[in-house]
Design an enzyme around this catalytic site. Sequence first.
Site, mmCIF file in Angstrom:
data_model
loop_
_atom_site.group_PDB
_atom_site.id
_atom_site.type_symbol
_atom_site.label_atom_id
_atom_site.label_comp_id
_atom_site.label_asym_id
_atom_site.label_seq_id
_atom_site.Cartn_x
_atom_site.Cartn_y
_atom_site.Cartn_z
ATOM 1 N N HIS A 293 0.836 -1.200 0.000
ATOM 2 C CA HIS A 293 0.000 0.000 0.000
ATOM 3 C C HIS A 293 0.873 1.254 0.000
ATOM 4 C CE1 HIS A 293 0.743 -0.592 4.403
ATOM 5 N NE2 HIS A 293 0.813 0.724 4.409
ATOM 6 N N HIS B 116 -5.875 -1.952 3.783
ATOM 7 C CA HIS B 116 -5.830 -0.723 2.987
ATOM 8 C C HIS B 116 -4.932 -0.940 1.771
ATOM 9 C CE1 HIS B 116 -2.382 -0.730 5.491
ATOM 10 N NE2 HIS B 116 -2.280 0.538 5.807
ATOM 11 N N HIS C 132 4.550 7.099 3.048
ATOM 12 C CA HIS C 132 5.357 5.883 2.873
ATOM 13 C C HIS C 132 4.789 4.953 1.817
ATOM 14 C CE1 HIS C 132 2.473 4.316 6.016
ATOM 15 N NE2 HIS C 132 2.548 3.219 5.299
ATOM 16 N N HIS D 117 0.349 -1.868 14.641
ATOM 17 C CA HIS D 117 -0.620 -0.799 14.430
ATOM 18 C C HIS D 117 -1.943 -1.176 15.103
ATOM 19 C CE1 HIS D 117 1.667 1.443 11.520
ATOM 20 N NE2 HIS D 117 1.667 0.498 10.610
ATOM 21 N N TYR E 103 9.167 0.974 10.200
ATOM 22 C CA TYR E 103 9.334 2.088 9.260
ATOM 23 C C TYR E 103 10.805 2.443 9.134
ATOM 24 C CZ TYR E 103 4.310 3.080 9.342
ATOM 25 O OH TYR E 103 2.960 3.018 9.213
ATOM 26 N N GLU F 228 7.939 0.870 4.496
ATOM 27 C CA GLU F 228 7.427 0.061 5.607
ATOM 28 C C GLU F 228 7.495 -1.402 5.209
ATOM 29 O OE1 GLU F 228 3.182 0.452 6.326
ATOM 30 O OE2 GLU F 228 3.350 -0.348 8.359
#
Lengths: 305, 89
Positions: free
Chosen positions: A151, A198, A212, A244, A253, A263
């Site tokens: 993503h 996502h 990112h 997360h 990260y 990431e």
Amino acid sequence: MGVIRLGRVELRVMDLEKSVDYYTRIIGLEETGRDEERVYLKAWDEYDHHSVILQQADSAGMDHFGFKVKRLEDLDELEKKAEYFGVFTNRLSYGTRLGEGQAVRLELPTGHFVELYHEIEHLGTPMGTLNPHPFPEPEILRGIAPHRLDHVLLTGDDIEAVTRFFIDILDFRQSEKIMTVDGEMMIGSFLFKTNTAHDVAFIKGPDAKLHHAAFFVDNWYDVLKAADILTRNEVPIEVTPTRHGISRGETIYFFDPSGNRNEAFASGYMTYADFPTITWTEDKIGQGIFYHRRALIESFQKALT
Amino acid sequence: MFTVKFMRHTYVCRPEENLLEAARKCHIPLPVGCCSGGCGMCKVKVVEGAFTLGICSKAVLSEWDREANCVLACKTYPSSDMEVTLESI
């Protein structure tokens, strides 16, 4: 019809060869081609010609990100819908980049460029599609060795408008959103078209910036292993392995040689067509983003390219 | 080994070390971002001193910035004692 998935991201880098070394040896992508100012890369588990393009430039950042659509005719249809929404579009002709057919390029309300495309050369994976082994030969797996591009997360001012564009025009759904405590304004939006948490996300910030680009690894141990590889190679790590709250993914990260944030992302829940939108309030954003630390860090909000 | 003055702080920086890396070791509060010349968080103005500057993104360190002796600390290597200050001041 319509968008299938996130297909590619083109990153601007300031030292092409140093970046190619990082993305091949440390991330573990494979170089699949190059022209005068671009190098094309794919992960071992991806079938298409490339998912990452590195463009020699004098600034860091993202040139565009692209979604593959199911049929060639979808380009016409989505182009019309996008123009009706009020965004600027244009066409890129066949062969503008290596291995690609034509594309519709459009500018989002947040100033980022998206390309929609259908045609791209198919390279396949080292395992093939007939009675395949689960992984390629060990010598092909290098560095972090993610399965695929997962993503992108971008910043922009009008999160409501860009969310509307993805839902109304590209037929995405929203998995999670971050709202101000009074519920008046959306300041984060997580959007999916596949079954992941996502495919693209936006958080409030300056327009046209990259936060990112994320690569998918299998599990928590692979995130830890990514951290080991990054330290071994003296890559700047911003956030060491953690979880997360948003997406439930496991994460680390770090920055590429031009300062574009990357990431390594694992797990996360699965979404589906009747997945409800999860809401986070701004006062819980620290826990939403870094579930253990429960607080943001300055660079995470300000280090953008 | 050179001496770097940053606001009220003084720290040492070796010639092969960048200003940001050396500041972090001494807990000097210089803003830390990508550490790669891309994000511009560590932009400072050079008041005094000689240095070499690595590749920095023009989006965050423009030609105008460069003429005004601004640098990104993460890409600045001292070749004399230096004094730097926050770019906005």
